[in-house]
Design a protein around this motif. Structure first.
Motif, PDB file in Angstrom:
ATOM      1  N   VAL A   1       1.751   2.567   4.950  1.00  0.00           N
ATOM      2  CA  VAL A   1       1.233   1.234   4.641  1.00  0.00           C
ATOM      3  C   VAL A   1       2.158   0.186   5.237  1.00  0.00           C
ATOM      4  O   VAL A   1       3.298   0.465   5.592  1.00  0.00           O
TER       5      VAL A   1
ATOM      6  N   GLU B   1       2.263  -4.374   6.527  1.00  0.00           N
ATOM      7  CA  GLU B   1       1.498  -5.542   6.910  1.00  0.00           C
ATOM      8  C   GLU B   1       0.828  -5.313   8.262  1.00  0.00           C
ATOM      9  O   GLU B   1       1.332  -4.580   9.098  1.00  0.00           O
ATOM     10  N   SER B   2      -0.305  -5.960   8.417  1.00  0.00           N
ATOM     11  CA  SER B   2      -1.015  -5.884   9.690  1.00  0.00           C
ATOM     12  C   SER B   2      -0.067  -6.299  10.812  1.00  0.00           C
ATOM     13  O   SER B   2       0.600  -7.322  10.725  1.00  0.00           O
TER      14      SER B   2
ATOM     15  N   GLU C   1      -6.944   4.455   9.163  1.00  0.00           N
ATOM     16  CA  GLU C   1      -7.870   3.638   8.376  1.00  0.00           C
ATOM     17  C   GLU C   1      -9.286   4.200   8.329  1.00  0.00           C
ATOM     18  O   GLU C   1     -10.236   3.571   8.766  1.00  0.00           O
TER      19      GLU C   1
ATOM     20  N   SER D   1     -11.973   1.929   6.336  1.00  0.00           N
ATOM     21  CA  SER D   1     -12.052   0.478   6.501  1.00  0.00           C
ATOM     22  C   SER D   1     -13.474  -0.055   6.462  1.00  0.00           C
ATOM     23  O   SER D   1     -13.717  -1.111   5.917  1.00  0.00           O
TER      24      SER D   1
ATOM     25  N   HIS E   1      -5.127   0.721   4.000  1.00  0.00           N
ATOM     26  CA  HIS E   1      -4.909  -0.602   3.413  1.00  0.00           C
ATOM     27  C   HIS E   1      -5.289  -0.682   1.946  1.00  0.00           C
ATOM     28  O   HIS E   1      -4.837  -1.563   1.245  1.00  0.00           O
TER      29      HIS E   1
ATOM     30  N   ASP F   1      -4.174  -5.840   5.469  1.00  0.00           N
ATOM     31  CA  ASP F   1      -3.628  -5.374   4.204  1.00  0.00           C
ATOM     32  C   ASP F   1      -3.925  -6.418   3.123  1.00  0.00           C
ATOM     33  O   ASP F   1      -4.331  -7.526   3.416  1.00  0.00           O
TER      34      ASP F   1
END
Lengths: 310, 233
Positions: free
Chosen positions: A45, A47-48, A162, A165, A195, B174
């Motif tokens: 995991v 942050e983008s 992902e 998603s 996410h 996220d």
């Protein structure tokens, strides 16, 4: 036991000699060290833009690290040329050739009908689908067909980027169950970029938290969920629970180029002066945390010894 | 008066019996954020494509009318539709990376904007992105999925459209960043009196951001349901 995959001090900087990448050298990943045990489920995991997809590309060997080494307990390629690490990509539109029949896609790997049927049954894919062409499948069907092809290759490690998603909640649950079954029944190690925080806790055994191209925290998911030690981990896990304000994002998020400091420095509410220059590595019971001023009451420091590695 | 009005909109693919959208009937009025949720394959994206009039009528049979500011977009020819879209609508597509031209750096898109560089930089930075100087050298395939999604939202906002359409805006983001997107969208609607229409699977995000929510199921849309306590209204 020797870990199945071990990353030692990995850094990745896109190479500068390429024609197109002139003058944009920045570090995407640095200082990444961790190990993956056989038949475990690791969640990645962060942050983008923190380097999650780059990390899995390094692990599969699509990209080579700028420095550091990755060791595997098995050969990456089998003698027949089939990769032992397989990726299920994020983009369901592009993973299946629209002009080929599903059957012919599976035949690429093996023509053995009994093996094919076994996998089809396992994934609950109806036989009719074999005669359909890629463009006739829905997004979910495409993902299943791609997964069937991957499983026929009998991978040791499955990486999923992902997978949930664009799925509705019901399909998400089905996929989680399916991956857990794969993990248990075929002993496949699963690395999952994800996410959805609410799925993570039940699904993954280990959790790797990335920020700005560096590891913040890695350890047993249950422990991390119970008590996040790194301030960013806490922020990430709890973000869904309350309305954030812009203040939570104050400060910039510019990557500290080649710096040894903490990338979360600007936004961290627990920061100390030294965080800009260096970060301490802490080894606690069942987890590793990179932080100079960790949150209170972390396990291993006496106050709560009940948290141990599963 | 800005509004979007759909009346008896049905859609079938030529020669197929099944209706993909059947008898949709709703109004969108300004100052509101509308969200449509629904399962995979429910027809959410097709609905958006119908509203902006980009479905090829060789393959799709659309009945009813889609009025945007009292102009039925289905009556217009391709050129008229383009003018209408350019004037009023911006859409952020689901596949953010694929929505950019792979042979152009972001510089190209930044140059199209009519705002000052500092405004652009501030917005990018508030989305936790690097400034336009750095980004402008990059090609779309050099940024991550979530970054492309955020850049695409920034570009849409800076064009100040009266109708902003977002297709799965948080699919590669996220939770904290998704929250940030919802904050920014609310800020945008307050400052512009526009209409925002979102399609998403992310129920938590839908709950945070929307004024009205409706579910699309088997081609039918429920009535838009008003959420309480949203946006301080």
């Amino acid at each position: 036991m020797k870990p199945q995959i071990e990353l030692k001090d990995i850094a990745y900087v896109p190479s500068e000699d390429k024609l197109l990448s002139k003058g944009k050298n920045f570090t995407i990943l640095s200082n990444i060290s961790f190990a993956v045990a056989e038949s475990s489920i690791l969640g990645i995991v962060g942050e983008s833009g923190s380097g999650k997809t780059t990390l899995i590309k390094l692990i599969t060997g699509i990209l080579g690290p700028t420095s550091g080494t990755i060791e595997y307990s098995f050969p990456l390629n089998r003698s027949n040329g089939v990769q032992q690490i397989q990726i299920l990509f994020q983009n369901s539109e592009q993973i299946i050739n629209p002009l080929r029949k599903v059957k012919s896609l599976l035949d690429d790997i093996t023509k053995d009908a009994s093996e094919q049927n076994f996998i089809l049954d396992f994934l609950e894919i109806p036989q009719e689908m074999l005669q359909k062409k890629g463009y006739q499948l829905s997004g979910g069907e495409r993902q299943r067909a791609a997964l069937a092809r991957i499983l026929l290759a009998k991978p040791k490690v499955l990486i999923v980027d992902e997978p949930f998603s664009a799925q509705d909640p019901e399909s998400k649950q089905n996929f989680v169950k399916l991956f857990q079954k794969l993990n248990k029944e075929f002993n496949i190690t699963i690395l999952c970029v994800i996410h959805e925080i609410d799925i993570l806790e039940d699904f993954t055994e280990q959790l790797l938290v990335l920020f700005g191209g560096k590891v913040m925290e890695i350890g047993a998911s249950r422990n991390i969920f119970a008590k996040p030690v790194n301030p960013y981990t806490k922020f990430l896990l709890e973000a869904g629970n309350y309305e954030l304000t812009e203040n939570d994002f104050s400060g910039s998020n510019i990557r500290l180029n080649n710096s040894s400091g903490c990338p979360y420095f600007d936004r961290c509410k627990n920061k100390l002066e030294e965080c800009e220059i260096s970060v301490k590595k802490m080894e606690l019971t069942g987890r590793i945390v990179y932080c100079n001023n960790p949150l209170n009451n972390y396990p291993g420091e006496g106050t709560d010894g009940s948290l141990t590695l599963k | 008066m800005l509004n979007v009005k759909l009346k008896n909109v049905s859609l079938i693919i030529n020669n197929k019996p099944k209706e993909i959208l059947s008898n949709l009937d709703f109004n969108l009025s300004k100052n509101n954020i509308y969200t449509i949720i629904g399962k995979n394959g429910a027809g959410k994206t097709t609905l958006l494509n119908t509203i902006i009039g980009i479905l090829d009528e060789k393959f799709y049979l659309i009945s009813g009318f889609v009025k945007i500011q009292n102009i039925n977009i289905l009556d217009l020819d391709e050129k008229g539709r383009r003018i209408l879209r350019k004037k009023l609508i911006r859409i952020v597509l689901q596949d953010a990376i694929g929505s950019f031209d792979p042979l152009k750096t972001f510089q190209y898109y930044f140059n199209l904007l009519k705002c000052e560089q500092s405004v652009l930089d501030n917005l990018l930075k508030s989305f936790q992105l690097q400034g336009s100087q750095k980004l402008s050298k990059l090609y779309p395939y050099e940024v991550s999925g979530g970054m492309a999604q955020r850049i695409s939202i920034c570009l849409a906002i800076l064009a100040k459209p009266q109708i902003l359409i977002l297709d799965e805006p948080t699919s590669a983001l996220d939770v904290p960043i998704a929250n940030l997107v919802s904050l920014k969208i609310k800020e945008y609607i307050k400052s512009t009196n526009s209409i925002i229409l979102i399609v998403t699977q992310d129920l938590k995000f839908a709950d945070k951001v929307s004024d009205y929510i409706a579910t699309l199921q088997n081609g039918k849309l429920q009535e838009f349901r008003k959420l309480k306590n949203t946006n301080g209204k």
